[in-house]
Design a protein around this motif. Sequence first.
Motif, short mmCIF file in Angstrom:
data_model
loop_
_atom_site.label_atom_id
_atom_site.label_comp_id
_atom_site.label_asym_id
_atom_site.label_seq_id
_atom_site.Cartn_x
_atom_site.Cartn_y
_atom_site.Cartn_z
N GLU A 112 61.54 67.80 15.10
CA GLU A 112 62.38 68.76 15.83
C GLU A 112 63.42 68.05 16.69
O GLU A 112 64.47 68.62 16.98
CB GLU A 112 61.51 69.63 16.75
N GLY A 113 63.11 66.86 17.13
CA GLY A 113 63.97 66.14 18.06
C GLY A 113 65.18 65.52 17.38
O GLY A 113 65.47 65.77 16.20
N ALA A 114 65.88 64.73 18.16
CA ALA A 114 67.08 64.06 17.67
C ALA A 114 66.71 63.08 16.57
O ALA A 114 65.65 62.47 16.58
CB ALA A 114 67.77 63.33 18.82
N ILE A 115 67.62 62.94 15.61
CA ILE A 115 67.40 62.00 14.51
C ILE A 115 67.82 60.61 14.99
O ILE A 115 69.00 60.31 15.17
CB ILE A 115 68.23 62.39 13.27
N THR A 116 66.84 59.78 15.21
CA THR A 116 67.08 58.38 15.63
C THR A 116 66.16 57.50 14.80
O THR A 116 65.19 57.97 14.19
CB THR A 116 66.76 58.18 17.12
N MET A 117 66.44 56.22 14.83
CA MET A 117 65.57 55.27 14.13
C MET A 117 64.18 55.29 14.75
O MET A 117 63.18 55.18 14.06
CB MET A 117 66.17 53.86 14.17
N ALA A 118 64.11 55.42 16.07
CA ALA A 118 62.82 55.45 16.75
C ALA A 118 62.00 56.66 16.31
O ALA A 118 60.80 56.56 16.05
CB ALA A 118 63.01 55.45 18.27
N ALA A 119 62.65 57.82 16.21
CA ALA A 119 61.95 59.03 15.76
C ALA A 119 61.52 58.89 14.31
O ALA A 119 60.39 59.26 13.94
CB ALA A 119 62.85 60.26 15.93
N THR A 120 62.39 58.33 13.47
CA THR A 120 62.07 58.14 12.06
C THR A 120 60.87 57.21 11.91
O THR A 120 59.97 57.47 11.11
CB THR A 120 63.29 57.57 11.30
N GLN A 121 60.83 56.14 12.70
CA GLN A 121 59.69 55.22 12.66
C GLN A 121 58.41 55.94 13.08
O GLN A 121 57.36 55.78 12.47
CB GLN A 121 59.94 54.02 13.57
N GLY A 122 58.48 56.76 14.11
CA GLY A 122 57.32 57.52 14.56
C GLY A 122 56.83 58.49 13.50
O GLY A 122 55.62 58.66 13.31
N ILE A 123 57.76 59.14 12.82
CA ILE A 123 57.40 60.07 11.74
C ILE A 123 56.67 59.33 10.62
O ILE A 123 55.64 59.78 10.12
CB ILE A 123 58.65 60.80 11.21
N GLN A 124 57.18 58.15 10.27
CA GLN A 124 56.54 57.36 9.22
C GLN A 124 55.14 56.90 9.64
O GLN A 124 54.21 56.91 8.83
CB GLN A 124 57.41 56.16 8.86
N MET A 125 55.00 56.52 10.91
CA MET A 125 53.69 56.11 11.41
C MET A 125 52.71 57.29 11.38
O MET A 125 51.54 57.12 11.03
CB MET A 125 53.80 55.54 12.83
#
Length: 132
Positions: A110-123
């Motif tokens: 739901e949040g902003a698309i960032t590399m940090a968020a993408t990494q968290g989603i993958q984890m």
Amino acid sequence: MRAGRRKRAGPRQPAPLRHHVQHLSAERQGRHHRRAAELTQNNTDGVDPTLFVQLAGYVGQVSPILSLPDEDRAELERVAQDLHTEASSDNPEPGRLRQFATQLKDKLLEGAITMAATQGIQMAEQALAALM
């Protein structure tokens, strides 16, 4: 020795080292192995909580840089803490791990698309896949 000669007094030589090996009977070995397994086994239903602890820690670290509104960031951090608490418990419940990891994944989506968020989603996806 020749007659009349005495044995030379000198430093006493140590006795050769003897290795004592204890052989356990099959019955004793079985009891030993069962007891060792009881001492080290946590009832996690085959779940490795390490991935969930790592996910919770990562989300806690990156939440300030995700450009989320304060209320959403606070909720994300609360769920990460709940996940960490459950994953670190003596007997983590797979259903609760799944619930918290899914909530984190959804909030990151739901949040902003960032590399940090993408990494968290993958984890989160990796941790959830470990439950299957």
